[in-house]
Every structure is written in C-alpha cells, then in structure tokens.
Design a protein around this motif. Structure first.
Motif, short mmCIF file in Angstrom:
data_model
loop_
_atom_site.label_atom_id
_atom_site.label_comp_id
_atom_site.label_asym_id
_atom_site.label_seq_id
_atom_site.Cartn_x
_atom_site.Cartn_y
_atom_site.Cartn_z
N THR A 156 -25.77 79.33 9.26
CA THR A 156 -25.94 80.46 10.15
C THR A 156 -25.82 81.76 9.37
O THR A 156 -25.30 81.82 8.28
N ASN A 157 -26.29 82.82 9.99
CA ASN A 157 -26.24 84.14 9.38
C ASN A 157 -25.47 85.06 10.32
O ASN A 157 -25.89 85.25 11.46
N SER A 158 -24.36 85.61 9.86
CA SER A 158 -23.54 86.48 10.72
C SER A 158 -24.32 87.70 11.20
O SER A 158 -23.93 88.35 12.16
N ASN A 159 -25.44 88.00 10.54
CA ASN A 159 -26.29 89.10 10.94
C ASN A 159 -26.76 88.96 12.38
O ASN A 159 -27.01 89.93 13.07
N ASN A 160 -26.86 87.72 12.86
CA ASN A 160 -27.37 87.47 14.20
C ASN A 160 -26.27 87.29 15.25
O ASN A 160 -26.58 87.03 16.40
N PHE A 161 -25.01 87.38 14.86
CA PHE A 161 -23.93 87.12 15.81
C PHE A 161 -23.96 88.08 17.00
O PHE A 161 -23.83 87.65 18.14
N TYR A 162 -24.16 89.36 16.75
CA TYR A 162 -24.18 90.34 17.84
C TYR A 162 -25.25 89.96 18.87
O TYR A 162 -24.96 89.89 20.07
N ASN A 163 -26.46 89.72 18.41
CA ASN A 163 -27.55 89.38 19.34
C ASN A 163 -27.27 88.07 20.07
O ASN A 163 -27.52 87.96 21.27
N TRP A 164 -26.76 87.09 19.33
CA TRP A 164 -26.42 85.81 19.96
C TRP A 164 -25.35 86.02 21.03
O TRP A 164 -25.47 85.50 22.14
N GLU A 222 -6.36 87.28 24.75
CA GLU A 222 -7.41 86.46 25.36
C GLU A 222 -8.78 86.81 24.79
O GLU A 222 -9.61 85.93 24.56
N ALA A 223 -9.03 88.10 24.57
CA ALA A 223 -10.32 88.52 24.00
C ALA A 223 -10.47 87.99 22.58
O ALA A 223 -11.56 87.54 22.19
N ILE A 224 -9.38 88.01 21.82
CA ILE A 224 -9.44 87.50 20.44
C ILE A 224 -9.67 85.99 20.45
O ILE A 224 -10.46 85.47 19.66
N LEU A 225 -9.01 85.28 21.35
CA LEU A 225 -9.25 83.84 21.47
C LEU A 225 -10.69 83.57 21.89
O LEU A 225 -11.32 82.62 21.40
N SER A 226 -11.24 84.39 22.77
CA SER A 226 -12.63 84.24 23.19
C SER A 226 -13.57 84.49 22.02
O SER A 226 -14.58 83.78 21.85
N PHE A 227 -13.24 85.48 21.21
CA PHE A 227 -14.05 85.75 20.02
C PHE A 227 -14.02 84.55 19.08
O PHE A 227 -15.07 84.12 18.57
N ASP A 228 -12.85 83.99 18.84
CA ASP A 228 -12.75 82.82 17.96
C ASP A 228 -13.59 81.66 18.50
O ASP A 228 -14.27 80.97 17.73
N TRP A 246 -17.29 82.61 17.94
CA TRP A 246 -17.69 82.49 16.53
C TRP A 246 -17.85 81.03 16.16
O TRP A 246 -18.77 80.66 15.44
N SER A 247 -16.95 80.19 16.65
CA SER A 247 -17.04 78.76 16.38
C SER A 247 -18.33 78.18 16.96
O SER A 247 -19.02 77.40 16.29
N GLU A 248 -18.65 78.53 18.18
CA GLU A 248 -19.89 78.07 18.80
C GLU A 248 -21.10 78.55 18.03
O GLU A 248 -22.05 77.81 17.79
#
Length: 71
Positions: A2-10, A56-62, A65-67
């Motif tokens: 994967t490319n972290s460049n696409n994380f925001y859009n995803w 909770e937001a940080i756990l949601s981020f984790d 990111w994992s997904e």
C-alpha cells in the motif's frame, strides 16, 4: 504494497460508515488541516495529537490504518 499517499482519500471514502472509523473519516473530511498527499502513520498520529484527539479517535485511527494496510 500500500501507499500511505492514498490513506486520506481511502479514509474519507468511509465517511458514511456507521462505526468509529466512519466517525473519524467524517471528522477528517471536515478538517482542512488533515494530512493530505504522502503522509506516514507517524505524521497522522502527530496530527491527531495536535488536534487533541480522544483515545477513541486514536484507536479508530489505528483500526483504519490497519484496514488500509490490508486493502
């Protein structure tokens, strides 16, 4: 790989999801300060800390990111 460049859009594509990841996506979509372009996990975490994100937001981020990493 994967490319972290696409994380925001995803992530913002999940803003209609009815769970904590969807809530995070909606918050990020509304925030012009969210990392866009090439941004690493650490850069996203630094953004969340600067924004005083809840645990909770940080756990949601984790979770998000994992997904994304398996996407």
């Amino acid at each position: 790989m994967t490319n972290s460049n696409n994380f925001y859009n995803w992530l913002i594509s999940l803003s209609d999801r009815n769970d904590p990841v969807g809530d995070l996506a909606l918050d990020v979509k509304r925030d012009d300060r969210a990392p866009k372009g090439e941004a690493s996990h650490d850069e996203w975490m630094a953004y969340l800390i600067r924004m005083h994100a809840s645990r909770e937001a940080i756990l949601s981020f984790d979770q998000a990111w994992s997904e994304f990493s398996t996407f």
